[in-house]
Enzyme design. Structure first.
Site, mmCIF file in Angstrom:
data_model
loop_
_atom_site.group_PDB
_atom_site.id
_atom_site.type_symbol
_atom_site.label_atom_id
_atom_site.label_comp_id
_atom_site.label_asym_id
_atom_site.label_seq_id
_atom_site.Cartn_x
_atom_site.Cartn_y
_atom_site.Cartn_z
ATOM 1 N N TYR A 106 -39.154 -10.902 13.324
ATOM 2 C CA TYR A 106 -39.659 -10.993 11.953
ATOM 3 C C TYR A 106 -40.229 -12.396 11.767
ATOM 4 C CZ TYR A 106 -39.712 -9.687 6.956
ATOM 5 O OH TYR A 106 -40.082 -9.360 5.671
ATOM 6 N N LYS A 140 -43.020 -8.107 13.210
ATOM 7 C CA LYS A 140 -43.218 -7.843 11.790
ATOM 8 C C LYS A 140 -43.698 -9.125 11.122
ATOM 9 C CE LYS A 140 -40.937 -6.226 7.585
ATOM 10 N NZ LYS A 140 -39.672 -5.902 6.921
#
Length: 299
Positions: free
Chosen positions: A133, A158
């Site tokens: 992330y 992400k």
């Protein structure tokens, strides 16, 4: 793992005494699964990962895995202090999760070599693959993602930072590495606002906090987006998402607080958010109710 549809990030319900309500979590996940998400991400940002103990995360992940019943991938949140993150990686594997979403380390920021080592340590802690992330104290360079893509257990990226030029370079670097099993996600707040641009650089998937609150509207938007129906997409964007974002931007943390408030307005008593987040004021809840009603009127 195959993700086909909106990525669902459940809230974590709390009872009147502030304890995690697992029965209500099961109801929340089960009822929302009827709207066919492409994957479920428990104990992540919308699920208030920042405010959960390790034991609570484990119980949330286990309950979600059971409720999903293998229909779509379940990707559990981990991150924060490294020892905490590796413990959560192991407990998620024991609970039956399919993968991990690696949130940023706690408080400190390290150089790129340290971020790579952080992800690799979490990946090594269990048999589960990991999605990195990119946000906050974990902003990865192109070279770092290229290096991490050499590890077959690192299966996704992400983006929660919003530098679309950097994201494009990362997509191309992974493609040049020969990986064809690597997933890319748009993880910005209310990703519906930016997803048209992200699709253009090769990031077709996005997380939708709104899906946890009003899945029928989120799905209508997704169908328009996937079908290339721009008039319909813009109708829902203008009539629902833009007003929601204006309200969201009034108070830090409302990306989560409004979702729980919307569920409460819909009759699901998921409780308040935990500190340091705050709940909307009564006036803000009234405006949220109007926004939700306007969204449903577009269906």
């Amino acid at each position: 793992m195959n993700f086909d549809g909106i990525l669902f990030f459940p809230v974590t319900p709390f009872d009147p005494r502030g304890r995690v309500d697992l029965d209500l979590l099961r109801e929340h996940v089960t009822s929302t699964m009827a709207h066919r998400p492409g994957g479920v991400f428990p104990a992540c940002g919308t699920g208030e990962f920042h405010a959960l103990s390790a034991a609570e995360v484990e119980s949330v992940v286990r309950t979600t895995v059971d409720a999903v019943g293998g229909r779509v991938p379940v990707v559990a949140g981990t991150g924060g202090p490294l020892g905490h993150a590796t413990d959560l990686a192991r407990s998620a594997a024991d609970a039956g999760a399919d993968a991990l979403l690696v949130l940023p380390p706690y408080l400190v920021g390290g150089p790129q070599a340290g971020l790579v080592a952080y992800v690799e340590a979490i990946a090594a802690a269990s048999a589960l693959p990991v999605v990195i992330y990119h946000r906050g104290t974990a902003q990865y360079s192109v070279d770092s993602v290229r290096r991490l893509a050499q590890n077959p257990k690192v299966v996704g990226f992400k983006d929660g930072h919003g530098d679309i030029g950097l994201a494009q370079q990362i997509v191309r670097a992974v493609a040049e590495s020969g990986r064809d099993d690597f997933a890319f996600f748009n993880g910005l707040l209310t990703a519906e606002l930016t997803q048209a641009g992200y699709r253009g650089i090769g990031i077709p998937l996005y997380s939708s906090a709104a899906f946890a609150m009003i899945p029928e509207v989120a799905n209508a938007y997704y169908r328009a987006y996937a079908d290339g129906d721009e008039p319909r997409r813009l109708e829902i964007l203008d009539g629902f998402y833009l007003p929601l974002v204006r309200l969201r931007d009034e108070t830090p943390g409302f990306g989560v607080s409004l979702i729980k408030a919307g569920l409460r307005l819909g009759g699901m008593p998921v409780g308040a958010v935990r500190a340091p987040l705050v709940d909307p004021t009564p006036a803000q809840e009234e405006r949220l109710a109007e926004i939700l009603a306007n969204g449903r009127s577009l269906l």
